[in-house]
Design a protein around this motif. Structure first.
Motif, PDB file in Angstrom:
ATOM      1  N   HIS A  57       0.320 -39.319  12.835  1.00 43.14           N
ATOM      2  CA  HIS A  57       1.181 -38.140  13.141  1.00 43.14           C
ATOM      3  C   HIS A  57       0.528 -37.978  14.096  1.00 43.14           C
ATOM      4  N   HIS A  58      -1.150 -37.787  14.799  1.00 47.80           N
ATOM      5  CA  HIS A  58      -1.496 -36.536  15.454  1.00 47.80           C
ATOM      6  C   HIS A  58      -2.632 -37.918  16.380  1.00 47.80           C
ATOM      7  N   GLU A  59      -2.685 -39.141  16.178  1.00 43.45           N
ATOM      8  CA  GLU A  59      -2.410 -39.847  16.843  1.00 43.45           C
ATOM      9  C   GLU A  59      -1.905 -40.321  17.570  1.00 43.45           C
ATOM     10  N   PHE A  61       1.451 -38.989  18.704  1.00 45.39           N
ATOM     11  CA  PHE A  61       1.698 -37.252  19.149  1.00 45.39           C
ATOM     12  C   PHE A  61       0.797 -37.387  20.852  1.00 45.39           C
ATOM     13  N   TYR A  62      -0.932 -37.424  20.138  1.00 42.71           N
ATOM     14  CA  TYR A  62      -1.794 -37.385  21.699  1.00 42.71           C
ATOM     15  C   TYR A  62      -1.227 -38.258  21.886  1.00 42.71           C
ATOM     16  N   GLY A  63      -1.040 -39.860  21.427  1.00 44.53           N
ATOM     17  CA  GLY A  63      -1.151 -41.063  21.964  1.00 44.53           C
ATOM     18  C   GLY A  63       0.396 -41.313  23.050  1.00 44.53           C
ATOM     19  N   PRO A  68      -0.439 -32.929  24.628  1.00 47.53           N
ATOM     20  CA  PRO A  68       1.269 -33.024  24.579  1.00 47.53           C
ATOM     21  C   PRO A  68       1.248 -31.318  24.208  1.00 47.53           C
ATOM     22  N   TYR A  69       0.397 -30.457  23.212  1.00 48.42           N
ATOM     23  CA  TYR A  69       0.874 -29.154  23.297  1.00 48.42           C
ATOM     24  C   TYR A  69       1.612 -28.111  24.679  1.00 48.42           C
ATOM     25  N   GLY A  70       0.212 -28.540  25.503  1.00 48.86           N
ATOM     26  CA  GLY A  70       0.154 -28.066  26.764  1.00 48.86           C
ATOM     27  C   GLY A  70      -0.930 -26.781  26.792  1.00 48.86           C
ATOM     28  N   LYS A  80      -3.859 -16.709  23.513  1.00 51.72           N
ATOM     29  CA  LYS A  80      -4.262 -16.745  22.017  1.00 51.72           C
ATOM     30  C   LYS A  80      -5.546 -17.078  22.563  1.00 51.72           C
ATOM     31  N   TYR A  81      -6.042 -17.780  23.616  1.00 51.79           N
ATOM     32  CA  TYR A  81      -7.511 -18.049  23.275  1.00 51.79           C
ATOM     33  C   TYR A  81      -8.367 -16.712  24.007  1.00 51.79           C
ATOM     34  N   ASP A  82      -7.799 -15.942  24.740  1.00 50.84           N
ATOM     35  CA  ASP A  82      -8.394 -14.817  26.202  1.00 50.84           C
ATOM     36  C   ASP A  82      -8.581 -13.867  24.430  1.00 50.84           C
ATOM     37  N   LEU A  97     -19.105 -23.893  15.171  1.00 59.32           N
ATOM     38  CA  LEU A  97     -17.555 -24.975  14.686  1.00 59.32           C
ATOM     39  C   LEU A  97     -16.669 -24.650  15.498  1.00 59.32           C
ATOM     40  N   GLU A  98     -16.153 -26.140  15.863  1.00 59.89           N
ATOM     41  CA  GLU A  98     -15.334 -25.676  16.354  1.00 59.89           C
ATOM     42  C   GLU A  98     -13.751 -26.368  15.828  1.00 59.89           C
ATOM     43  N   VAL A  99     -12.946 -26.260  14.529  1.00 60.90           N
ATOM     44  CA  VAL A  99     -12.130 -27.134  13.876  1.00 60.90           C
ATOM     45  C   VAL A  99     -11.005 -26.917  14.662  1.00 60.90           C
ATOM     46  N   GLY A 119     -17.098 -29.959  18.570  1.00 61.41           N
ATOM     47  CA  GLY A 119     -16.188 -29.748  18.135  1.00 61.41           C
ATOM     48  C   GLY A 119     -15.255 -31.189  17.120  1.00 61.41           C
ATOM     49  N   ALA A 120     -14.642 -30.421  16.905  1.00 61.18           N
ATOM     50  CA  ALA A 120     -14.027 -31.134  15.178  1.00 61.18           C
ATOM     51  C   ALA A 120     -12.739 -31.859  15.469  1.00 61.18           C
ATOM     52  N   ASP A 121     -12.366 -32.996  16.319  1.00 61.70           N
ATOM     53  CA  ASP A 121     -10.590 -33.378  15.526  1.00 61.70           C
ATOM     54  C   ASP A 121     -10.464 -34.376  15.137  1.00 61.70           C
ATOM     55  N   ILE A 122      -8.819 -33.886  14.392  1.00 62.20           N
ATOM     56  CA  ILE A 122      -8.441 -35.661  13.352  1.00 62.20           C
ATOM     57  C   ILE A 122      -8.270 -36.473  14.168  1.00 62.20           C
ATOM     58  N   SER A 123      -8.205 -36.312  16.086  1.00 65.14           N
ATOM     59  CA  SER A 123      -7.824 -37.444  16.407  1.00 65.14           C
ATOM     60  C   SER A 123      -8.860 -37.918  16.834  1.00 65.14           C
ATOM     61  N   GLU A 124      -8.641 -39.049  17.457  1.00 67.82           N
ATOM     62  CA  GLU A 124      -9.713 -40.341  18.193  1.00 67.82           C
ATOM     63  C   GLU A 124      -9.183 -39.839  19.714  1.00 67.82           C
ATOM     64  N   THR A 146     -12.181 -35.449  10.116  1.00 67.69           N
ATOM     65  CA  THR A 146     -11.090 -34.998   9.075  1.00 67.69           C
ATOM     66  C   THR A 146     -11.624 -34.048   7.869  1.00 67.69           C
ATOM     67  N   LEU A 147     -11.266 -33.040   9.177  1.00 67.82           N
ATOM     68  CA  LEU A 147     -12.428 -31.358   7.481  1.00 67.82           C
ATOM     69  C   LEU A 147     -10.756 -31.374   6.912  1.00 67.82           C
ATOM     70  N   PRO A 148     -11.157 -31.091   5.741  1.00 68.13           N
ATOM     71  CA  PRO A 148     -12.471 -29.989   5.118  1.00 68.13           C
ATOM     72  C   PRO A 148     -13.392 -31.599   4.256  1.00 68.13           C
ATOM     73  N   SER A 162      -8.496 -22.287  15.270  1.00 72.30           N
ATOM     74  CA  SER A 162      -6.988 -21.877  15.769  1.00 72.30           C
ATOM     75  C   SER A 162      -5.363 -22.589  15.387  1.00 72.30           C
ATOM     76  N   ASP A 163      -4.789 -22.347  15.124  1.00 73.59           N
ATOM     77  CA  ASP A 163      -3.644 -23.577  14.748  1.00 73.59           C
ATOM     78  C   ASP A 163      -3.791 -24.546  14.070  1.00 73.59           C
ATOM     79  N   VAL A 164      -4.594 -24.344  12.877  1.00 74.80           N
ATOM     80  CA  VAL A 164      -5.252 -26.058  12.224  1.00 74.80           C
ATOM     81  C   VAL A 164      -5.508 -25.623  10.694  1.00 74.80           C
ATOM     82  N   LEU A 167      -2.091 -26.813   8.075  1.00 76.49           N
ATOM     83  CA  LEU A 167      -1.685 -28.027   8.426  1.00 76.49           C
ATOM     84  C   LEU A 167      -1.953 -28.903   6.779  1.00 76.49           C
ATOM     85  N   TRP A 168      -2.756 -28.067   6.505  1.00 79.21           N
ATOM     86  CA  TRP A 168      -3.692 -28.942   5.681  1.00 79.21           C
ATOM     87  C   TRP A 168      -2.180 -28.171   3.767  1.00 79.21           C
ATOM     88  N   GLU A 169      -1.885 -29.294   2.805  1.00 82.35           N
ATOM     89  CA  GLU A 169      -1.555 -28.261   1.892  1.00 82.35           C
ATOM     90  C   GLU A 169      -2.363 -27.309   1.076  1.00 82.35           C
TER      91      GLU A 169
END
Ligand SMILES: C[S@@+](CC[C@H](N)C(=O)[O-])C[C@H]1O[C@@H](n2cnc3c(N)ncnc32)[C@H](O)[C@@H]1O
Length: 248
Positions: A57-59, A61-63, A68-70, A80-82, A97-99, A119-124, A146-148, A162-164, A167-169
């Motif tokens: 799904h994430h690949e 979306f970014y592809g 894509p999230y702005g 949010k970041y501030d 670590l940023e998940v 910085g770790a992300d599920i999407s290549e 792909t954490l955890p 932040s906002d991640v 998404l996990w069950e």
């Protein structure tokens, strides 16, 4: 229009996965608990750990588009970041670590306050864009993970989600929060921010944060900062921020 054969097969596979996932999750999670080295090999089994929000799904979306999230353009994301930066304990951090770092929009801000940011992300696709953003900059390590279950080695002075996590069950949220708490060095902080709207995610922001507070208290962490910023963001749903610190 009548569904095609492929659509019928995909639907059947999804229905089957929904039925098989809960018992399979128990078995696979049990195996990972006994033999943690298996974790990275099964981390991408999204139908078990984050149904509906898998790596595929994430690949896709970014592809489909850059940012894509702005995250680099929307005033809400900037706000949010501030706030997330303001909520962090004062001073510099050693290793952070940023998940779910996406294309690195928040990583860029975080990097100014840390010696090293992983910085770790599920999407290549997202991680490749982040690598381009930071090309040649020391102190930023970008990893497709792909954490955890594929958690980076070592301990951290700061972990930011932040906002991640929602998404996990549910069970994966607990496994993930426990893993992050364990990975905090003495004096280290876990900072969580999640949008409080509902968008068909497995777990609501408040459940993630309430669980983090409970697990943090059990592990002896303190809770210097926690609040809801109401009436902002999509549908005015607001977001929640909580920071937990392992006493030095
Ligand atoms: C909604 S975005 C939030 C991005 C960023 N943290 C922020 O708040 O601006 C969620 C990000 O988490 C990533 N992600 C989702 N599941 C993940 C997982 N299991 N491990 C690592 N990253 C994940 C997604 O690819 C996406 O980049």
């Amino acid at each position: 229009m009548a569904p095609t054969g492929v659509q019928v097969l995909k639907r059947a596979a999804k229905d089957a996965a929904r039925v098989v996932a809960p018992p399979a999750r128990v078995v696979v999670r049990g195996a990972v608990t006994r033999f943690p080295a298996i974790g990275p090999r099964v981390a991408d089994w999204g139908w078990l750990w984050q149904p509906g929000w898998s790596r595929t799904h994430h690949e896709r979306f970014y592809g489909a588009a850059e940012d894509p999230y702005g995250f680099d353009t929307k005033p809400f994301e900037r706000m949010k970041y501030d706030e997330l930066l303001d909520a962090l304990p004062e001073g510099r951090f050693g290793r952070a670590l940023e998940v779910g770092c996406a294309e690195g929009a928040f990583t860029e801000r975080l990097a100014d306050r840390c010696d090293v940011v992983v910085g770790a992300d599920i999407s290549e696709v997202a991680i490749e864009r982040a690598r381009r953003r930071f090309a040649g900059r020391p102190g930023v390590e970008l990893q497709r993970r792909t954490l955890p279950l594929d958690f980076p080695d070592g301990a951290f002075d700061l972990i930011v989600c932040s906002d991640v996590v929602y998404l996990w069950e549910r069970g994966t949220v607990e496994v993930g929060l426990r893993r992050m708490i364990e990975a905090l060095r003495s004096g280290g902080a876990l900072a969580l921010l999640h949008y409080r709207g509902r968008f068909n995610q497995p777990v609501h922001a408040d459940e993630v944060h309430d669980l983090a507070l409970r697990l943090g208290a059990e592990a002896g962490l303190v809770h210097p900062t926690g609040y809801v910023h109401a009436d902002v963001g999509p549908h005015g749903s607001g977001f929640r921020v909580d920071v937990l610190v392992r006493p030095a």
